[in-house]
Design a protein around this motif. Structure first.
Motif, PDB file in Angstrom:
ATOM      1  N   UNK A 138     -22.073  -3.797   0.294  1.00 45.05           N
ATOM      2  CA  UNK A 138     -20.941  -2.876   0.406  1.00 45.05           C
ATOM      3  C   UNK A 138     -19.963  -3.052  -0.754  1.00 45.05           C
ATOM      4  N   UNK A 139     -19.579  -1.948  -1.348  1.00 45.06           N
ATOM      5  CA  UNK A 139     -18.425  -1.956  -2.240  1.00 45.06           C
ATOM      6  C   UNK A 139     -17.212  -1.686  -1.363  1.00 45.06           C
ATOM      7  N   UNK A 140     -16.311  -2.638  -1.328  1.00 47.12           N
ATOM      8  CA  UNK A 140     -15.058  -2.376  -0.633  1.00 47.12           C
ATOM      9  C   UNK A 140     -14.095  -1.844  -1.673  1.00 47.12           C
ATOM     10  N   UNK A 141     -13.693  -0.646  -1.511  1.00 47.77           N
ATOM     11  CA  UNK A 141     -12.763  -0.111  -2.493  1.00 47.77           C
ATOM     12  C   UNK A 141     -11.349  -0.355  -2.008  1.00 47.77           C
ATOM     13  N   UNK A 142     -10.610  -1.040  -2.857  1.00 49.52           N
ATOM     14  CA  UNK A 142      -9.292  -1.568  -2.502  1.00 49.52           C
ATOM     15  C   UNK A 142      -8.415  -0.535  -1.819  1.00 49.52           C
ATOM     16  N   UNK A 143      -7.657  -1.040  -0.926  1.00 45.53           N
ATOM     17  CA  UNK A 143      -6.874  -0.139  -0.104  1.00 45.53           C
ATOM     18  C   UNK A 143      -7.419  -0.285   1.300  1.00 45.53           C
ATOM     19  N   UNK A 144      -8.722  -0.577   1.378  1.00 48.01           N
ATOM     20  CA  UNK A 144      -9.350  -0.688   2.678  1.00 48.01           C
ATOM     21  C   UNK A 144      -8.860  -1.911   3.445  1.00 48.01           C
ATOM     22  N   UNK A 145      -8.932  -3.076   2.777  1.00 45.79           N
ATOM     23  CA  UNK A 145      -8.725  -4.283   3.543  1.00 45.79           C
ATOM     24  C   UNK A 145      -7.314  -4.548   3.993  1.00 45.79           C
ATOM     25  N   UNK A 146      -6.424  -4.656   3.018  1.00 43.50           N
ATOM     26  CA  UNK A 146      -5.081  -5.069   3.378  1.00 43.50           C
ATOM     27  C   UNK A 146      -4.353  -3.990   4.155  1.00 43.50           C
ATOM     28  N   UNK A 147      -4.712  -2.756   3.948  1.00 39.80           N
ATOM     29  CA  UNK A 147      -3.912  -1.691   4.541  1.00 39.80           C
ATOM     30  C   UNK A 147      -4.606  -0.931   5.653  1.00 39.80           C
ATOM     31  N   UNK A 148      -5.919  -1.134   5.797  1.00 42.89           N
ATOM     32  CA  UNK A 148      -6.592  -0.224   6.700  1.00 42.89           C
ATOM     33  C   UNK A 148      -7.039  -0.847   8.016  1.00 42.89           C
ATOM     34  N   UNK A 149      -6.557  -2.021   8.342  1.00 42.86           N
ATOM     35  CA  UNK A 149      -6.823  -2.525   9.678  1.00 42.86           C
ATOM     36  C   UNK A 149      -6.039  -1.632  10.639  1.00 42.86           C
ATOM     37  N   UNK A 150      -6.690  -1.145  11.684  1.00 39.02           N
ATOM     38  CA  UNK A 150      -5.945  -0.340  12.643  1.00 39.02           C
ATOM     39  C   UNK A 150      -5.122  -1.284  13.520  1.00 39.02           C
ATOM     40  N   UNK A 151      -4.154  -0.714  14.223  1.00 38.29           N
ATOM     41  CA  UNK A 151      -3.292  -1.544  15.073  1.00 38.29           C
ATOM     42  C   UNK A 151      -4.127  -2.325  16.091  1.00 38.29           C
ATOM     43  N   UNK A 152      -5.134  -1.662  16.662  1.00 41.24           N
ATOM     44  CA  UNK A 152      -5.929  -2.372  17.672  1.00 41.24           C
ATOM     45  C   UNK A 152      -6.791  -3.452  17.025  1.00 41.24           C
ATOM     46  N   UNK A 153      -7.233  -3.212  15.793  1.00 44.73           N
ATOM     47  CA  UNK A 153      -8.017  -4.239  15.092  1.00 44.73           C
ATOM     48  C   UNK A 153      -7.168  -5.473  14.801  1.00 44.73           C
ATOM     49  N   UNK A 154      -5.917  -5.232  14.421  1.00 45.28           N
ATOM     50  CA  UNK A 154      -5.022  -6.353  14.134  1.00 45.28           C
ATOM     51  C   UNK A 154      -4.773  -7.153  15.421  1.00 45.28           C
ATOM     52  N   UNK A 155      -4.621  -6.430  16.516  1.00 43.71           N
ATOM     53  CA  UNK A 155      -4.391  -7.084  17.804  1.00 43.71           C
ATOM     54  C   UNK A 155      -5.580  -7.978  18.177  1.00 43.71           C
ATOM     55  N   UNK A 156      -6.766  -7.416  17.976  1.00 44.04           N
ATOM     56  CA  UNK A 156      -8.003  -8.140  18.252  1.00 44.04           C
ATOM     57  C   UNK A 156      -8.109  -9.394  17.377  1.00 44.04           C
ATOM     58  N   UNK A 157      -7.779  -9.200  16.111  1.00 47.21           N
ATOM     59  CA  UNK A 157      -7.857 -10.284  15.137  1.00 47.21           C
ATOM     60  C   UNK A 157      -6.902 -11.414  15.512  1.00 47.21           C
ATOM     61  N   UNK A 158      -5.700 -11.033  15.914  1.00 47.87           N
ATOM     62  CA  UNK A 158      -4.697 -12.045  16.260  1.00 47.87           C
ATOM     63  C   UNK A 158      -5.154 -12.887  17.451  1.00 47.87           C
ATOM     64  N   UNK A 159      -5.907 -12.266  18.351  1.00 48.37           N
ATOM     65  CA  UNK A 159      -6.431 -13.009  19.512  1.00 48.37           C
ATOM     66  C   UNK A 159      -7.287 -14.196  19.086  1.00 48.37           C
ATOM     67  N   UNK A 160      -8.023 -14.003  17.978  1.00 49.06           N
ATOM     68  CA  UNK A 160      -8.921 -15.058  17.500  1.00 49.06           C
ATOM     69  C   UNK A 160      -8.171 -16.285  16.999  1.00 49.06           C
TER      70      UNK A 160
END
Lengths: 468, 124
Positions: A149-171
């Motif tokens: 995969x080419x991750x084209x910048x903008x995706x990672x730092x800015x494109x986590x959805x709110x629910x994804x961030x919530x899920x991530x924080x649980x970990x």
């Protein structure tokens, strides 16, 4: 979308230039196949948005292997469509162009690339997203997963959805139910004895070094030195690792030489270069101290007193050395203003583009794994014990990142003085490219702002080391 | 009765054919083949395995017969390296490696890279 497509077949390979990526217009990326394996050498490549990318692909299969490849870039969201086409029985690469001609799935595709030949694609990736690169040879991309995969910048730092961030924080939620082993369960008297032993300089041959000399609570249970000296005055070969949050760990020391904390606690005491104490000296010291005699009898009734028993008490004490809640933990628990917005961005980078959480995972920020991360040193680390396993040569244990800002210098040999040096090191994909280099180490293409964000985040992991 | 004993001894003289066992490696954990077809349920929105969900399928011991084959499916997005006393399997991402266990006995195998991944294999 402006697409510029070029084909050329050259026998040279280009190096990837990543310096000052923000300033250059054309980024050169080198992508190779993995020898005679049906795989690319890299699974992820990070690219800033809006750059022209010159991708050079080299088929590194042996000349007589007859393994041919292709490299194509799929538009975001079209991967499943492409895979569907590849699954068709009548699919044939030489006819690929017909298969894809009525679709708009591909951004670019090379011709067949013979062994030891190179192909080049030039594309402009001006929409953020994931672009799959794939080999369209029958079976390569679809069955054998020769893709990335080419991750084209903008995706990672800015494109986590709110629910994804919530899920991530649980970990990353703290879980501090300390596991004590059946053979050495917790008792208060053992803990007290362990604590006394930990701070006692008489545990060294010269009476000058205690465990706490190198594992200083105010320095994150390290000593702030690149390399320390033991009783003989000779410099030790590895940097003092922290002993924070070890209760959950598996295999101890930089090279995993000890299977339990009990085994580990004994080694520095008896090591000739570290504390250099022998059983006779130990016994003499204990017998002359009524306090110790009383404490040992209370903690281990009826057991013969020796260094092994002392290390059981030390291990009990060490299992209680747990990091206290840091600003990061407060944020995880819901206090939004506990950390800065830079640090929050850094946390997402940590889990995304910077690829840190692959090993530094969970609330302890380690999965206790062993990797060669590309430090330029002759020390083979874990390889000393697993001589035949290639990936274990120059491999060292992933340390926790709790209190990391207090624990400079860094790495098994203390060779990185600051967190910035550490981030720069990972950003360039390590210094020493050996066969044992972990596949998790690669060019990250971090911008200077992203590096600062990561450091801000790492600083939120500091908290007081409290000893009860 | 004699006929029955004869039949039984005749049957016993043929060793049972070697079986295949499938062990999955997910979220840096060995998990049972019950997870097959359920991967999407164990992943979060970004395609990463959720540790808590994976834990439910954790495999600590498998019992096999001598001569059986164990297939190790690396479904993680990291490289694994299962090894035991007499073997060493370097496993790329999304790869399957197999190993035949000929000798009886119990052994513990680990991932060299992720030592928390441990599996007890009982070979009968």
């Amino acid at each position: 979308m402006k697409i510029i497509l070029l084909f050329s077949f050259a026998l040279f390979s280009c190096r990837t230039h990543v310096d000052a990526l923000d300033k250059v217009r054309v980024i050169q990326i080198e992508l190779n196949s993995k020898g005679n394996e049906i795989a690319f050498e890299q699974d992820y490549i990070h690219i800033p948005l809006g750059k022209r990318v010159k991708l050079t692909f080299k088929n590194k299969a042996d000349r007589d292997s007859e393994i041919t490849h292709n490299v194509a870039i799929i538009k975001p969201g079209k991967e499943s469509k492409v895979l569907e086409l590849l699954e068709k029985e009548e699919y044939d690469f030489t006819e690929a162009i017909n298969f894809f001609k009525d679709t708009d799935y591909l951004l670019a595709s090379s011709k067949i690339i013979e062994p030891q030949q190179s192909g080049e694609l030039v594309v402009t990736l001006d929409e953020p997203g994931r672009y799959t690169f794939i080999c369209l040879m029958p079976g390569h991309g679809n069955i054998l997963h020769m893709k990335g995969i080419f991750f084209v910048k903008g995706l990672h730092a800015n494109s986590f959805t709110t629910s994804e961030i919530k899920e991530l924080k649980q970990e990353y939620k703290r879980n501090i139910n300390i596991p004590f082993p059946k053979h050495n369960p917790f008792t208060k008297s053992k803990y007290k004895l362990g604590k006394k032993l930990f701070f006692d300089k008489r545990l060294s041959a010269t009476g000058t070094i205690s465990c706490a000399t190198c594992h200083r609570p105010q320095l994150g249970l390290e000593d702030g030195k690149a390399l320390s000296k033991g009783v003989t005055g000779k410099t030790l070969s590895r940097h003092t690792p922290t002993i924070l949050n070890l209760a959950w760990s598996e295999l101890f020391s930089w090279d995993g030489r000890s299977r339990s904390l009990e085994e580990q606690a004994k080694k520095p005491i008896t090591d000739q270069l570290e504390m250099g104490l022998n059983e006779t000296q130990f016994s003499k010291m204990i017998q002359s101290d009524q306090n110790y005699l009383r404490m040992f009898t209370k903690a281990f009734p009826g057991r013969p007193i020796n260094i092994g028993l002392a290390s059981h008490a030390l291990a009990t004490f060490e299992r209680k050395l747990i990091s206290t809640p840091s600003p990061f933990d407060e944020w995880i628990e819901g206090k939004e203003d506990a950390i800065s917005s830079e640090a929050k961005r850094g946390f997402l980078l940590f889990n995304g583009k910077a690829h840190c959480s692959t090993c530094h995972s969970g609330w302890r920020f380690t999965d206790d794994s062993f990797h060669d991360i590309g430090i330029d040193s002759a020390d083979i680390g874990r390889g000393k014990f697993l001589k035949k396993i290639n990936s274990m040569q120059h491999a060292f244990k992933t340390p926790t990142l709790r209190n990391i800002a207090l624990r400079s210098p860094y790495m098994h040999n203390g060779s990185k003085r600051t967190l910035k040096e550490v981030i720069d090191f990972y950003n360039r994909g390590g210094d020493k490219k050996r066969p044992s280099l972990s596949s998790e180490i690669f060019l990250l293409n971090l911008t200077s702002q992203e590096k600062r964000d990561l450091i801000s985040f790492l600083k939120t992991l500091s908290s007081e080391v409290r000893i009860e | 009765m004699n006929k029955l004993i004869l039949t039984i001894s005749f049957l016993l003289s043929f060793p049972a054919s070697a079986a295949d066992h499938h062990v999955f490696q997910i979220g840096k954990t060995f998990v049972s083949n019950e997870v097959e077809g359920k991967f999407s349920l164990l992943k979060n929105g970004r395609g990463r395995f959720i540790k808590k969900k994976v834990e439910e399928y954790r495999l600590t011991t498998i019992s096999i017969k001598a001569g059986d084959t164990v297939h190790f499916h690396n479904n993680d997005n990291v490289v694994h390296n299962v090894f035991g006393k007499e073997f060493d399997l370097h496993q790329e991402k999304n790869s399957i490696k197999k190993r035949i266990f000929h000798e009886k006995g119990t052994r513990i195998i680990r991932c060299a890279i992720h030592p928390k991944m441990k599996l007890k294999i009982e070979v009968e």
